[in-house]
Design an enzyme around this catalytic site. Structure first.
Site, PDB file in Angstrom:
ATOM      1  N   HIS A  13       3.158   8.780   3.822  1.00  0.00           N
ATOM      2  CA  HIS A  13       1.986   7.866   3.669  1.00  0.00           C
ATOM      3  C   HIS A  13       2.493   6.435   3.495  1.00  0.00           C
ATOM      4  CE1 HIS A  13      -2.162   7.094   1.642  1.00  0.00           C
ATOM      5  NE2 HIS A  13      -1.602   5.927   1.897  1.00  0.00           N
ATOM      6  N   HIS A  15       1.692   2.089   4.579  1.00  0.00           N
ATOM      7  CA  HIS A  15       0.892   1.022   5.195  1.00  0.00           C
ATOM      8  C   HIS A  15       1.866  -0.014   5.742  1.00  0.00           C
ATOM      9  CE1 HIS A  15      -2.923   2.364   3.355  1.00  0.00           C
ATOM     10  NE2 HIS A  15      -2.123   2.804   2.411  1.00  0.00           N
ATOM     11  N   ARG A  17       0.685  -2.494   7.946  1.00  0.00           N
ATOM     12  CA  ARG A  17      -0.097  -3.693   8.343  1.00  0.00           C
ATOM     13  C   ARG A  17       0.236  -4.090   9.776  1.00  0.00           C
ATOM     14  NH1 ARG A  17      -2.712  -2.121   3.917  1.00  0.00           N
ATOM     15  NH2 ARG A  17      -1.856  -2.895   1.985  1.00  0.00           N
ATOM     16  N   ASN A  41      -5.634   1.751   8.343  1.00  0.00           N
ATOM     17  CA  ASN A  41      -6.646   0.832   7.787  1.00  0.00           C
ATOM     18  C   ASN A  41      -6.300  -0.635   8.045  1.00  0.00           C
ATOM     19  OD1 ASN A  41      -4.504   0.990   5.904  1.00  0.00           O
ATOM     20  ND2 ASN A  41      -5.827   0.486   4.183  1.00  0.00           N
ATOM     21  N   LYS A  99      -7.250  10.130   9.173  1.00  0.00           N
ATOM     22  CA  LYS A  99      -7.401   9.690   7.786  1.00  0.00           C
ATOM     23  C   LYS A  99      -8.869   9.560   7.433  1.00  0.00           C
ATOM     24  CE  LYS A  99      -6.271   8.013   3.826  1.00  0.00           C
ATOM     25  NZ  LYS A  99      -5.103   7.697   3.032  1.00  0.00           N
ATOM     26  N   HIS A 136      -8.314  10.248   1.299  1.00  0.00           N
ATOM     27  CA  HIS A 136      -8.326   9.390   0.098  1.00  0.00           C
ATOM     28  C   HIS A 136      -9.389   9.979  -0.822  1.00  0.00           C
ATOM     29  CE1 HIS A 136      -7.789   5.471  -2.072  1.00  0.00           C
ATOM     30  NE2 HIS A 136      -8.846   5.984  -2.657  1.00  0.00           N
ATOM     31  N   HIS A 174      -2.033  10.744  -2.416  1.00  0.00           N
ATOM     32  CA  HIS A 174      -1.692  10.006  -3.639  1.00  0.00           C
ATOM     33  C   HIS A 174      -2.468  10.496  -4.859  1.00  0.00           C
ATOM     34  CE1 HIS A 174      -5.173   7.918  -2.100  1.00  0.00           C
ATOM     35  NE2 HIS A 174      -4.491   7.149  -1.273  1.00  0.00           N
ATOM     36  N   LEU A 219      -5.042   1.876  -5.902  1.00  0.00           N
ATOM     37  CA  LEU A 219      -6.071   2.909  -5.871  1.00  0.00           C
ATOM     38  C   LEU A 219      -5.497   4.180  -5.265  1.00  0.00           C
ATOM     39  CD1 LEU A 219      -9.101   0.718  -4.827  1.00  0.00           C
ATOM     40  CD2 LEU A 219      -8.746   1.845  -7.033  1.00  0.00           C
ATOM     41  N   ASP A 247       2.683   5.706  -0.345  1.00  0.00           N
ATOM     42  CA  ASP A 247       1.544   4.771  -0.328  1.00  0.00           C
ATOM     43  C   ASP A 247       2.035   3.326  -0.492  1.00  0.00           C
ATOM     44  OD1 ASP A 247      -1.060   3.923  -0.077  1.00  0.00           O
ATOM     45  OD2 ASP A 247      -1.603   4.363  -2.157  1.00  0.00           O
ATOM     46  N   HIS A 251       0.806  -6.345   0.023  1.00  0.00           N
ATOM     47  CA  HIS A 251      -0.183  -7.428   0.053  1.00  0.00           C
ATOM     48  C   HIS A 251       0.569  -8.695  -0.349  1.00  0.00           C
ATOM     49  CE1 HIS A 251      -3.846  -4.973   0.306  1.00  0.00           C
ATOM     50  NE2 HIS A 251      -3.244  -4.123  -0.505  1.00  0.00           N
ATOM     51  N   ALA A 263      -5.779  -4.069  -4.103  1.00  0.00           N
ATOM     52  CA  ALA A 263      -5.145  -2.857  -4.628  1.00  0.00           C
ATOM     53  C   ALA A 263      -3.964  -2.491  -3.747  1.00  0.00           C
ATOM     54  CB  ALA A 263      -6.155  -1.721  -4.633  1.00  0.00           C
TER      55      ALA A 263
HETATM   56  C1  NCD Z   1      -4.004   0.791   0.013  1.00  0.00           C
HETATM   57  C2  NCD Z   1      -3.935  -0.459   0.894  1.00  0.00           C
HETATM   58  O1  NCD Z   1      -3.645  -1.526   0.350  1.00  0.00           O
HETATM   59  O2  NCD Z   1      -4.137  -0.363   2.100  1.00  0.00           O
HETATM   60  N1  NCD Z   1      -4.118   0.398  -1.359  1.00  0.00           N
HETATM   61  C3  NCD Z   1      -3.854   1.156  -2.450  1.00  0.00           C
HETATM   62  O3  NCD Z   1      -4.080   0.696  -3.564  1.00  0.00           O
HETATM   63  N2  NCD Z   1      -3.324   2.338  -2.348  1.00  0.00           N
HETATM   64  C4  NCD Z   1      -5.121   1.659   0.467  1.00  0.00           C
HETATM   65  C5  NCD Z   1      -5.066   3.049  -0.075  1.00  0.00           C
HETATM   66  O4  NCD Z   1      -4.195   3.838   0.297  1.00  0.00           O
HETATM   67  O5  NCD Z   1      -5.917   3.387  -0.893  1.00  0.00           O
HETATM   68 ZN    ZN Z   2      -2.586   4.283   1.130  1.00  0.00          ZN
END
Ligand code: NCD
Ligand code: ZN
Length: 346
Positions: A13, A15, A17, A41, A99, A136, A174, A219, A247, A251, A263
């Site tokens: 898992h 991200h 971007r 996402n 997802k 999620h 998660h 989150l 996860d 950011h 988050a």
């Molecule tokens: C994730 C994100 O920033 O894309 N944020 C998080 O707090 N985990 C989204 C997610 O997996 O919930």
């Molecule tokens: Zn995530």
């Protein structure tokens, strides 16, 4: 000096971007991991095979030549997702999984699912072809306390899905609560869960140490110590239903440190070092490989990696870089509040 050799891990898992952030974060993951399931996402989200294929190309361009890495692509489920298109996307190999974000549950989840019943035909089609759904697991009702949203999701939504479709391959992503560990342990064989390093390392006090700590806001939100202990117990146990999904969620610092901070914890850089330390602290180092390199591959029915990595215990705690530069901006790298002695040699 102690050292262990394990099968090179996968992270189920992540991200990544897009654009400049993607270029900076992908090498942080490919250094220690062979494969990752990549979350869809983006803004706008990845909704079909064509978009997933394009996104995969952008990711591949960012992989350093020295690393061999395979991004496993996902599609973002909406109430309009077409089940025949999804089947084609899966059968062609372009897409690995789907997802499910409850609408509004987390970062960029606005076009997620409002009514689970509306996506049941799609989930049923997925169950038939063995396509995994990654969930999620939080309800979004504002009346539900933020610390209870995972438990309520399990009771009100997940249990319904698992009972209706026991053949569906479900990853509860998660997980953060004792209830989730119990539900997954006792659930049918197709139900598994991923666990992050930060939910193993921290409890909810970490959000409020001497002030508000936006970099520990993610989150599902961090929970009480009793829940962290339950996660530790299942992660250390070698139970094949539990595996790593970091996860890692980058950011920019300015968007975390804001009056409405995003988050997400960017944790990929020291993920393996931190996990080795946590497993050692619980005298379970010999179970690390199951958690990071075997259980997930078995669930997703892909080969176990052939490559190995060495993890070496230093005499002194390792020094952490605390930031990743993105042009004039930066992303804070997750580092724990305990010393880490383990370093990874690839
Ligand atoms: C994730 C994100 O920033 O894309 N944020 C998080 O707090 N985990 C989204 C997610 O997996 O919930
Ligand atoms: Zn995530």
């Amino acid at each position: 000096m102690k050292e262990i050799e394990i099968i090179k891990p996968d992270d189920w898992h992540v991200h990544f971007r897009d654009n400049e952030i993607l270029k900076a974060v992908v090498p942080e993951t490919t250094r220690h991991f062979v494969r990752s399931i990549v979350m869809p996402n983006l803004i706008p989200p990845i909704l079909n095979a064509r978009q997933a294929i394009e996104y995969k190309k952008r990711i591949k361009k960012a992989i350093p030549a020295k690393d061999s890495f395979e991004p496993l692509m996902t599609i973002y489920l909406t109430e309009k997702t077409n089940k025949n298109e999804l089947k084609d996307a899966y059968n062609s190999g372009a897409v690995f999984a789907v997802k499910l974000y409850p609408a509004g549950a987390t970062t960029n989840s606005e076009s997620g699912v409002k009514d689970i019943k509306k996506v049941m035909p799609v989930l049923e089609a997925m169950a038939k072809i063995g396509m995994p759904i990654l969930i999620h697991g939080e309800v979004t009702d504002k009346e539900i306390d933020i610390f209870d949203r995972e438990k309520v999701f399990i009771d009100q939504k997940l249990d319904f899905i698992c009972k209706e479709l026991p053949e569906l391959k479900v990853t509860l992503e998660h997980i953060t609560t004792k209830e989730a560990t119990e539900y997954v342990k006792e659930g049918n064989k197709n139900l598994v869960a991923s666990i992050t390093p930060h939910h193993l390392a921290l409890n909810r006090n970490a959000i409020f140490v001497g002030g508000i700590r936006p970099h520990n806001y993610c989150l599902p939100i961090l929970k009480r110590e009793t829940h962290r202990q339950a996660l530790i117990k299942v992660a250390m146990s070698s139970n094949p239903k539990f595996f790593l999904g970091s996860d890692t969620a980058p950011h920019l610092k300015k968007y975390k440190e804001s009056d409405c901070g995003c988050a997400g914890v960017f944790n990929t850089t020291y993920c393996m070092q931190i996990l080795a330390q946590i497993f050692e602290n619980h005298n379970c180092l010999s179970n690390l490989e199951n958690f990071t390199s075997i259980n997930g591959a078995n669930h997703y029915k892909v080969n176990i990696n052939k490559q190995k990595i060495k993890i070496i215990r230093k005499n002194k705690p390792i020094k952490f870089e605390d930031k990743l530069k993105i042009n004039d901006e930066e992303i804070l790298i997750f580092t724990p509040d305990f010393p880490v002695y383990w370093e990874v040699i690839t």
